[in-house]
Write a protein that holds these residues in place. Structure first.
Motif, PDB file in Angstrom:
ATOM      1  N   THR A 133      -6.105 -12.984   2.546  1.00 14.99           N
ATOM      2  CA  THR A 133      -7.190 -13.484   1.737  1.00 14.99           C
ATOM      3  C   THR A 133      -7.041 -14.811   1.163  1.00 14.99           C
ATOM      4  OG1 THR A 133      -7.021 -12.055   0.100  1.00 14.99           O
ATOM      5  CG2 THR A 133      -8.233 -11.144   1.462  1.00 14.99           C
ATOM      6  N   SER A 134      -5.634 -15.335   0.872  1.00 15.11           N
ATOM      7  CA  SER A 134      -5.520 -16.479   0.152  1.00 15.11           C
ATOM      8  C   SER A 134      -4.586 -17.375   0.844  1.00 15.11           C
ATOM      9  CB  SER A 134      -4.995 -16.118  -1.154  1.00 15.11           C
ATOM     10  OG  SER A 134      -4.712 -17.094  -2.128  1.00 15.11           O
ATOM     11  N   ASP A 135      -4.612 -18.501   0.395  1.00 13.96           N
ATOM     12  CA  ASP A 135      -3.697 -19.782   0.874  1.00 13.96           C
ATOM     13  C   ASP A 135      -2.452 -19.623  -0.046  1.00 13.96           C
ATOM     14  OD1 ASP A 135      -4.273 -20.792   3.439  1.00 13.96           O
ATOM     15  OD2 ASP A 135      -6.063 -21.907   2.700  1.00 13.96           O
ATOM     16  N   ASP A 136      -2.490 -18.756  -0.887  1.00 13.93           N
ATOM     17  CA  ASP A 136      -1.218 -18.547  -1.800  1.00 13.93           C
ATOM     18  C   ASP A 136      -0.615 -17.421  -1.486  1.00 13.93           C
ATOM     19  OD1 ASP A 136      -1.733 -21.101  -3.225  1.00 13.93           O
ATOM     20  OD2 ASP A 136      -3.298 -20.025  -4.455  1.00 13.93           O
ATOM     21  N   TYR A 137       0.698 -17.134  -1.697  1.00 14.58           N
ATOM     22  CA  TYR A 137       1.267 -15.824  -1.484  1.00 14.58           C
ATOM     23  C   TYR A 137       0.898 -14.955  -2.285  1.00 14.58           C
ATOM     24  CZ  TYR A 137       4.973 -17.852   1.737  1.00 14.58           C
ATOM     25  OH  TYR A 137       5.518 -18.504   2.800  1.00 14.58           O
ATOM     26  N   GLN A 138       0.665 -13.722  -1.687  1.00 15.03           N
ATOM     27  CA  GLN A 138       0.263 -12.511  -2.266  1.00 15.03           C
ATOM     28  C   GLN A 138       0.818 -11.465  -1.566  1.00 15.03           C
ATOM     29  OE1 GLN A 138      -4.189 -11.689  -2.876  1.00 15.03           O
ATOM     30  NE2 GLN A 138      -4.596 -13.890  -3.631  1.00 15.03           N
ATOM     31  N   THR A 139       1.237 -10.167  -2.321  1.00 16.68           N
ATOM     32  CA  THR A 139       1.557  -9.239  -1.641  1.00 16.68           C
ATOM     33  C   THR A 139       0.544  -8.123  -1.436  1.00 16.68           C
ATOM     34  OG1 THR A 139       3.751  -9.188  -3.096  1.00 16.68           O
ATOM     35  CG2 THR A 139       2.971  -6.850  -2.019  1.00 16.68           C
ATOM     36  N   TYR A 140       0.549  -7.903   0.092  1.00 14.18           N
ATOM     37  CA  TYR A 140      -0.344  -6.826   0.600  1.00 14.18           C
ATOM     38  C   TYR A 140       0.251  -5.556   0.892  1.00 14.18           C
ATOM     39  CZ  TYR A 140      -3.028 -11.176   1.233  1.00 14.18           C
ATOM     40  OH  TYR A 140      -3.679 -12.337   0.971  1.00 14.18           O
ATOM     41  N   ALA A 141      -0.413  -4.498   0.598  1.00 21.38           N
ATOM     42  CA  ALA A 141       0.244  -3.163   0.717  1.00 21.38           C
ATOM     43  C   ALA A 141      -0.756  -2.033   1.192  1.00 21.38           C
ATOM     44  CB  ALA A 141       0.830  -2.625  -0.642  1.00 21.38           C
ATOM     45  N   TYR A 142      -0.238  -1.041   1.799  1.00 22.89           N
ATOM     46  CA  TYR A 142      -0.993  -0.047   2.288  1.00 22.89           C
ATOM     47  C   TYR A 142      -0.347   1.047   2.701  1.00 22.89           C
ATOM     48  CZ  TYR A 142      -4.851   2.219   4.879  1.00 22.89           C
ATOM     49  OH  TYR A 142      -5.869   3.141   5.367  1.00 22.89           O
ATOM     50  N   ASP A 143      -0.533   2.382   2.221  1.00 19.67           N
ATOM     51  CA  ASP A 143       0.096   3.753   2.456  1.00 19.67           C
ATOM     52  C   ASP A 143      -0.693   4.091   3.973  1.00 19.67           C
ATOM     53  OD1 ASP A 143       1.601   3.319   0.366  1.00 19.67           O
ATOM     54  OD2 ASP A 143       0.525   4.855  -0.775  1.00 19.67           O
ATOM     55  N   PHE A 144       0.069   4.196   5.063  1.00 18.49           N
ATOM     56  CA  PHE A 144      -0.334   4.771   6.378  1.00 18.49           C
ATOM     57  C   PHE A 144       0.062   6.058   6.503  1.00 18.49           C
ATOM     58  CE2 PHE A 144      -0.319   4.685  11.030  1.00 18.49           C
ATOM     59  CZ  PHE A 144      -1.691   4.195  11.112  1.00 18.49           C
ATOM     60  N   GLU A 145      -0.792   7.089   7.033  1.00 20.19           N
ATOM     61  CA  GLU A 145      -0.642   8.227   7.431  1.00 20.19           C
ATOM     62  C   GLU A 145      -0.561   8.492   8.813  1.00 20.19           C
ATOM     63  OE1 GLU A 145      -1.996  12.990   6.130  1.00 20.19           O
ATOM     64  OE2 GLU A 145      -3.208  11.103   5.454  1.00 20.19           O
ATOM     65  N   THR A 146       0.724   9.060   9.544  1.00 19.89           N
ATOM     66  CA  THR A 146       0.493   9.312  10.878  1.00 19.89           C
ATOM     67  C   THR A 146       0.072  10.677  11.006  1.00 19.89           C
ATOM     68  OG1 THR A 146       2.916  10.525  10.616  1.00 19.89           O
ATOM     69  CG2 THR A 146       2.842   8.120  10.893  1.00 19.89           C
ATOM     70  N   LEU A 147      -0.342  10.898  12.334  1.00 14.67           N
ATOM     71  CA  LEU A 147      -0.922  12.307  12.752  1.00 14.67           C
ATOM     72  C   LEU A 147       0.103  13.217  13.500  1.00 14.67           C
ATOM     73  CD1 LEU A 147      -4.303  10.924  14.234  1.00 14.67           C
ATOM     74  CD2 LEU A 147      -3.707  11.555  11.834  1.00 14.67           C
ATOM     75  N   ALA A 148      -0.136  14.308  13.678  1.00  7.92           N
ATOM     76  CA  ALA A 148       0.651  15.423  14.204  1.00  7.92           C
ATOM     77  C   ALA A 148       1.357  15.039  15.272  1.00  7.92           C
ATOM     78  CB  ALA A 148      -0.250  16.706  14.228  1.00  7.92           C
ATOM     79  N   ASN A 149       0.864  13.970  16.145  1.00  8.93           N
ATOM     80  CA  ASN A 149       1.538  13.647  17.380  1.00  8.93           C
ATOM     81  C   ASN A 149       2.091  12.172  17.382  1.00  8.93           C
ATOM     82  OD1 ASN A 149      -1.125  12.528  17.614  1.00  8.93           O
ATOM     83  ND2 ASN A 149      -1.119  12.488  19.911  1.00  8.93           N
ATOM     84  N   THR A 150       2.049  11.614  16.357  1.00 12.69           N
ATOM     85  CA  THR A 150       2.513  10.183  16.460  1.00 12.69           C
ATOM     86  C   THR A 150       3.801  10.117  16.382  1.00 12.69           C
ATOM     87  OG1 THR A 150       0.630   9.783  14.878  1.00 12.69           O
ATOM     88  CG2 THR A 150       2.540   8.019  14.871  1.00 12.69           C
ATOM     89  N   LYS A 151       4.343   9.135  17.149  1.00 13.71           N
ATOM     90  CA  LYS A 151       5.823   9.039  17.566  1.00 13.71           C
ATOM     91  C   LYS A 151       6.030   7.581  17.014  1.00 13.71           C
ATOM     92  CE  LYS A 151       6.171  11.959  21.467  1.00 13.71           C
ATOM     93  NZ  LYS A 151       6.583  12.167  22.760  1.00 13.71           N
ATOM     94  N   GLN A 152       5.385   6.652  17.234  1.00 10.50           N
ATOM     95  CA  GLN A 152       5.622   5.258  17.058  1.00 10.50           C
ATOM     96  C   GLN A 152       4.366   4.425  16.346  1.00 10.50           C
ATOM     97  OE1 GLN A 152       6.983   3.535  20.792  1.00 10.50           O
ATOM     98  NE2 GLN A 152       9.049   3.656  20.199  1.00 10.50           N
ATOM     99  N   ILE A 153       4.676   3.569  15.609  1.00  9.37           N
ATOM    100  CA  ILE A 153       3.631   2.586  14.900  1.00  9.37           C
ATOM    101  C   ILE A 153       3.887   1.194  15.303  1.00  9.37           C
ATOM    102  CG2 ILE A 153       2.770   4.178  13.273  1.00  9.37           C
ATOM    103  CD1 ILE A 153       3.957   2.661  11.207  1.00  9.37           C
TER     104      ILE A 153
END
Length: 565
Positions: free
Chosen positions: A395-415
């Motif tokens: 969202t910016s032309d200045d450096y910012q830290t972007y973060a997110y907690d991602f949850e995998t599902l029962a059959n997830t092997k790769q993201i």
């Protein structure tokens, strides 16, 4: 002129020295009223500005003059090198720094960086890798030939620290014939490749990447010639893989350029602070002069390969005295004078555990159009569940830290985590998307060591592997003097090998059992090689011209002849 005189009382100035302070931490304050003196000049210099190291594992040294410095010297190096010590203590007048070449690349360049406060010193390093030892793997193969649809072998327990070699000989002379060899060690040093009628390339997870090019003719592999061809993949401990076809060196890549197969991971490991390979873009990367872009980045997949659509580079960027000009970031641009046909995507596929939460963060900026439209983003995609995904706008032309907690599902092997820059209209002014310091925290996944192949109709003469190290193929070579000598006086003893050429196919008779036949152009370039040649087998010549045929039995006896087509 006004002659009025000014009169008054002279005021004496009280001599003084001192300071005012608003919270600064002062270690000392001193003065000397006897004169003006220069400080003892701090020095950070090296005894040389360039080192040359010949051989993998070889070392060279230089000394550092560190007189009168007021802080420790940190010693670091670029990728493929190792340095010792990592720190030179404050007050050391002179110290020795040892640099070791940890790379198997034939040639590479890097530098040693010395830092103390605001002072910097650099030493350039040029390295030459030790050639791989040669070894014949055609005898006593693990798989003696056939058209089996798959084979899988268990590698011995170990971490692959010595490297390994995979070799096979196969015929893929029609579009219906495809061969898929693979190998992986417990530390993830592995790959899966594909061989078709005119192609040879690596997989990135389940996706085929652009194929390798044949250096002998500018690109194409003519596997449609009806012949068996021999392929070798020599995987070094430093994760470089040397690729050969019929004894000819094709390319040198890193296994970390490509993600592994999702089924290779079988169970959870420990929680790791960062699961990304090359998260800060300080690792190995390759600039393609023909494409005008960076086309390979360690750990990251580049798409597309087209500077007229978008282009990326690994650029130096200073953000502080600690993150200085030796820091590198990913920088992605749109090609301004073309609308483009695809988004720019620099992605990394990571093996993950099912039903777990992974914490992602990255430092990013840019990708913003002149009218404020945000075209840059960071994306996470579950590769087994297309609906499980998230887009994080930059969202910016200045450096910012972007973060997110991602949850995998029962059959997830790769993201797949992607640094994404969307296309826009012709002439659009879009700032570069820049990314650094990526992080993915969560459970690692353990890989099961294995080697084998999948087969769709290819005729396989043999399949073999050697777990003791990375080896080059053992094939006969010709010097320029030998080529000239053969051209002038080819050997034609009684009972010697005879050659005929018809329709571009070379056939030989009188070849001793077990002999290897190699064909060279008149500049000494090997154009074909057939181990264990059988009389009457055709060898496709690349075109009309003069060729040298070398027949060798074991390490001693050679016979040569000249062929004109």
């Amino acid at each position: 002129m006004d002659d009025t005189k000014l009169t008054g009382v002279a005021r004496e100035v009280d001599p003084q020295i001192g300071f005012e302070n608003e919270g600064a931490d002062v270690e000392y304050f001193a003065y000397d009223l006897t004169g003006a003196y220069a400080p003892a000049m701090a020095s950070l210099t090296a005894s040389t500005d360039k080192l040359t190291i010949d051989g993998t594992g070889a070392s060279a040294s230089f000394t550092v003059n560190a007189a009168d410095l007021t802080g420790d010297i940190s010693v670091s190096c670029t990728y493929g090198l190792e340095v010792s010590p990592a720190t030179i203590p404050d007050g050391t007048a002179s110290a020795e720094v040892t640099v070791t070449n940890a790379s198997n690349l034939a040639s590479a360049s890097g530098e040693v960086i010395l830092r103390s406060g605001d002072k910097r010193c650099y030493v350039e390093v040029e390295t030459t890798g030790t050639p791989l030892e040669t070894k014949d793997l055609s005898a006593s193969p693990a798989y003696t030939g056939g058209t089996d649809s798959e084979k899988n072998y268990t590698l011995a327990a170990g971490d692959g620290s010595e490297g390994y070699t995979l070799e096979f000989r196969a015929k893929t002379d029609t579009e219906a014939k495809l061969f898929y060899p693979y190998a992986v060690t417990s530390d993830g040093n592995g790959f899966k490749v594909y061989v078709g009628s005119s192609s040879l390339g690596f997989y990135n997870s389940t996706t085929k990447k652009d194929g390798l090019s044949n250096p002998s003719n500018g690109g194409t592999f003519y596997n449609t010639d009806g012949l068996y061809h021999t392929y070798r993949f020599a995987v070094c401990p430093d994760r470089h893989v040397f690729v050969y076809r019929d004894g000819i060196a094709i390319d040198t890549l890193r296994t970390d350029y490509f993600a592994g197969q999702p089924e290779w991971r079988t169970e959870n490991g420990d929680v790791e602070e960062n699961l990304f390979i090359n998260p800060d873009f300080e690792g190995e990367w390759h600039y393609s002069s023909s494409r005008g872009i960076v086309d390979l980045i360690e750990g990251w997949d580049v798409s597309p390969y087209d500077q007229w659509n978008s282009y990326q580079e690994i650029s130096a960027e200073e953000r502080s005295n600690e993150v200085d000009q030796d820091n590198h970031v990913l920088e992605v641009h749109r090609y301004m004078w073309e609308a483009g046909y695809s988004a720019a995507e620099i992605s990394q596929t990571v093996d993950v555990a099912p039903s777990e939460v992974y914490s992602f963060s990255a430092l990013a900026k840019g990708g913003i159009k002149s009218d404020g439209t945000q075209l840059g983003s960071l994306r996470i995609q579950d590769l087994q569940n297309s609906d499980n995904k998230v887009t994080i706008p930059v969202t910016s032309d200045d450096y910012q830290t972007y973060a997110y907690d991602f949850e995998t599902l029962a059959n997830t092997k790769q993201i797949r985590v992607t640094c994404y820059l969307e296309r826009d209209a012709w002439g659009a002014s879009i700032t570069a998307l820049k990314v650094d310091d990526t992080r993915l925290t969560g459970y690692s996944r353990l890989r099961q060591q294995q080697i084998g192949f999948e087969n769709e109709g290819a005729d396989v003469a043999y399949f073999n592997f050697d777990e003791s190290g990375a080896y080059a193929p053992a094939f006969p070579s010709l010097t320029a003097d030998e080529v000239k000598s053969i051209e002038e006086t080819p050997s034609r003893e009684t009972g010697s090998v005879q050659a005929t050429v018809a329709g571009g196919m070379l056939t030989l008779s009188g070849v001793e059992d077990g002999a290897t036949v190699a064909v060279y152009s008149m500049n000494g370039t090997q154009v074909a090689r057939v181990p264990h040649y059988s009389d009457g087998t055709g060898i496709a010549l690349p075109g009309r011209g003069l060729y040298v045929v070398l027949v060798q039995v074991g390490d001693q006896r050679r016979e040569t002849l000249k062929v004109i087509y």
